[in-house]
Write a protein that holds these residues in place. Structure first.
Motif, PDB file in Angstrom:
ATOM      1  N   PRO A  87       4.576  -6.794  -6.143  1.00 37.72           N
ATOM      2  CA  PRO A  87       5.083  -5.637  -6.693  1.00 37.72           C
ATOM      3  C   PRO A  87       5.873  -4.992  -5.498  1.00 37.72           C
ATOM      4  O   PRO A  87       5.596  -5.178  -4.308  1.00 37.72           O
ATOM      5  CB  PRO A  87       3.868  -4.679  -7.188  1.00 37.72           C
ATOM      6  N   SER A  88       6.768  -3.886  -5.962  1.00 36.79           N
ATOM      7  CA  SER A  88       7.402  -3.030  -4.740  1.00 36.79           C
ATOM      8  C   SER A  88       6.304  -2.580  -4.058  1.00 36.79           C
ATOM      9  O   SER A  88       5.482  -1.752  -4.331  1.00 36.79           O
ATOM     10  CB  SER A  88       8.655  -2.065  -5.620  1.00 36.79           C
ATOM     11  N   LEU A  89       6.753  -2.380  -2.682  1.00 36.69           N
ATOM     12  CA  LEU A  89       5.682  -1.887  -1.624  1.00 36.69           C
ATOM     13  C   LEU A  89       6.030  -0.339  -1.785  1.00 36.69           C
ATOM     14  O   LEU A  89       7.350   0.078  -1.752  1.00 36.69           O
ATOM     15  CB  LEU A  89       6.020  -2.248  -0.298  1.00 36.69           C
ATOM     16  N   PRO A  90       5.237   0.372  -1.653  1.00 40.27           N
ATOM     17  CA  PRO A  90       5.274   1.742  -1.597  1.00 40.27           C
ATOM     18  C   PRO A  90       5.779   2.354  -0.135  1.00 40.27           C
ATOM     19  O   PRO A  90       5.711   1.406   0.923  1.00 40.27           O
ATOM     20  CB  PRO A  90       3.870   2.383  -1.723  1.00 40.27           C
ATOM     21  N   PRO A  91       6.142   3.396  -0.224  1.00 37.55           N
ATOM     22  CA  PRO A  91       6.745   3.992   1.216  1.00 37.55           C
ATOM     23  C   PRO A  91       5.517   3.944   2.123  1.00 37.55           C
ATOM     24  O   PRO A  91       4.306   3.719   1.908  1.00 37.55           O
ATOM     25  CB  PRO A  91       6.969   5.460   1.140  1.00 37.55           C
TER      26      PRO A  91
ATOM     27  N   GLU B  26      -3.413   2.195  -4.420  1.00 35.22           N
ATOM     28  CA  GLU B  26      -3.505   2.493  -5.738  1.00 35.22           C
ATOM     29  C   GLU B  26      -2.369   1.660  -6.534  1.00 35.22           C
ATOM     30  O   GLU B  26      -1.516   0.961  -6.212  1.00 35.22           O
ATOM     31  CB  GLU B  26      -3.512   3.710  -5.962  1.00 35.22           C
ATOM     32  N   GLY B  27      -2.716   1.736  -8.147  1.00 34.99           N
ATOM     33  CA  GLY B  27      -1.939   1.273  -8.790  1.00 34.99           C
ATOM     34  C   GLY B  27      -1.327  -0.127  -8.937  1.00 34.99           C
ATOM     35  O   GLY B  27      -2.328  -1.075  -8.844  1.00 34.99           O
ATOM     36  N   GLU B  28      -0.204  -0.385  -8.942  1.00 34.59           N
ATOM     37  CA  GLU B  28       0.343  -1.763  -9.353  1.00 34.59           C
ATOM     38  C   GLU B  28      -0.054  -2.552  -8.135  1.00 34.59           C
ATOM     39  O   GLU B  28      -0.460  -3.857  -8.063  1.00 34.59           O
ATOM     40  CB  GLU B  28       1.893  -1.963  -9.677  1.00 34.59           C
TER      41      GLU B  28
ATOM     42  N   ARG C 114      -3.139  -7.207  -5.499  1.00 29.08           N
ATOM     43  CA  ARG C 114      -3.644  -7.386  -4.332  1.00 29.08           C
ATOM     44  C   ARG C 114      -5.001  -8.141  -4.785  1.00 29.08           C
ATOM     45  O   ARG C 114      -5.515  -9.283  -4.433  1.00 29.08           O
ATOM     46  CB  ARG C 114      -3.972  -6.517  -3.305  1.00 29.08           C
ATOM     47  N   ASP C 115      -5.754  -7.296  -5.661  1.00 33.31           N
ATOM     48  CA  ASP C 115      -7.121  -7.773  -6.149  1.00 33.31           C
ATOM     49  C   ASP C 115      -6.904  -9.123  -6.890  1.00 33.31           C
ATOM     50  O   ASP C 115      -7.807 -10.135  -6.542  1.00 33.31           O
ATOM     51  CB  ASP C 115      -7.633  -6.706  -6.916  1.00 33.31           C
TER      52      ASP C 115
END
Length: 354
Positions: free
Chosen positions: A7-11, A327-329, A334-335
């Motif tokens: 998934p797109s990585l967060p900031p 959190e989230g996606e 990762r899980d």
């Protein structure tokens, strides 16, 4: 690379990891004050927070004299972290200095300051490496570009592996994650992240005792490593900088973020630079590596060790999600990925053992 989509990585987690309540203006002034302490009376004309990091924060500081520098700051000592995540900027400074001597393109270390009286958080000042990260440029690379770059990456990894450390494991003896031989050091490293899983109440997809026993079960394979080579262990495409002039040939202009480095099996580098795939089966990468280190062999012992290092990295990626509050996606991916990957690597180890 594996078919698994990331998934797109967060900031970057600067505010969360830092646990800091300073405003952006305060942070910019603090950065300028640090520069003046090291460089004297300089003027910062632009201060940009760099995103994409997952632990340390980073700022790009552009000076009136044209210089571009990176100021990295560690989380405060009270921040939640894995056992090995202490003094990481000291490790990064060491890695860049050693890798540069070996001929690798890395940032130049200008100053490192550990946490202490008047310094609530460790910090590091580096030169900026011009270019764009490989993952950001990925869609602009042709198959020929990629093949040439992977060859050069293999050469760079081989150069870095020529550096020999004073002991095996992480270069911070106080952590207890090093040793006189690779089996003892790797055992300490693996057991530390398993202890972190307990500390952060992370559910593992397989029994912890089974994982803890792996260095005993395959100790004879770990003992095949006879020299503590320098390993970056995080040379994925987000930490590789590319550059080119106009529409010319792409160059591998730098390897950044050496904070996860240790001394151990040079094969571990293949796991860090391709965490979702199997770099040892990439002909371009391996041709580049063998052009400088022709003795590299991927035999049964090597494949056992590669699987062990993939177990270790997967555990880190699973456990760190809790202290970093993913959190989230991203947390969901990762899980799921880590559970599947651990199961796959354990099956590979069983097959190799048989």
């Amino acid at each position: 690379m594996a078919d698994t989509a990331v998934p797109s990585l967060p900031p970057g987690p600067e505010s969360d990891a830092e646990g800091d309540t300073e405003s952006d203006a305060d942070s910019a002034e603090f950065a300028a004050e640090r520069l003046r302490r090291v460089l004297g009376p300089v003027t910062v004309v632009r201060d940009t927070v760099l995103s994409g990091g997952f632990y340390n924060s980073a700022r790009l500081l552009e000076l009136a004299d044209g210089r571009r520098l990176v100021l990295k700051t560690a989380p405060r000592g009270s921040a939640l972290a894995l056992t090995h995540e202490q003094g990481l900027l000291d490790t990064e400074a060491l890695f860049h200095r050693l890798a540069a001597r070996a001929g690798a393109h890395v940032p130049t270390v200008l100053h490192h300051e550990p946490a202490g009286p008047g310094t609530p958080a460790e910090w590091l000042l580096l030169t900026y490496v011009d270019g764009t990260t490989w993952d950001a440029a990925r869609d602009r690379l042709t198959p020929a570009d990629r093949a040439a770059l992977r060859h050069r990456l293999g050469e760079s990894m081989a150069r870095i592996a020529t550096v020999t450390g004073p002991a095996y494991g992480y270069p911070r003896p106080a952590l207890g994650l090093s040793g006189p031989d690779w089996p003892s050091a790797f055992t300490a490293m693996l057991h530390a992240v398993l202890a972190d899983a307990i500390r952060f109440e992370v559910t593992l997809p397989v029994p912890a005792a089974l994982l803890a026993d792996l260095p005993v079960r395959f100790g004879h394979r770990l003992a095949e490593v006879r020299r503590p080579a320098l390993v970056h262990f995080d040379a994925w495409e987000g930490n590789l900088v590319l550059d080119r002039t106009g529409h010319g040939e792409w160059r591998l202009s730098g390897l950044i973020d050496g904070e996860r480095a240790f001394f151990g099996d040079p094969l571990a580098e293949l796991v860090g630079l391709d965490p979702l795939g199997s770099a040892e089966d990439d002909p371009d990468l391996m041709a580049g590596y063998r052009s400088l280190a022709p003795g590299l062999t991927i035999d049964t012992g090597a494949r056992v060790r590669l699987a062990l290092y993939r177990v270790y990295l997967t555990l880190i990626m699973r456990v760190e999600a809790v202290p970093r509050a993913y959190e989230g996606e991203l947390a969901s991916w990762r899980d799921t990925w880590s559970a599947e990957h651990l199961t796959r690597q354990l099956a590979a180890l069983d097959a190799l053992d048989a």
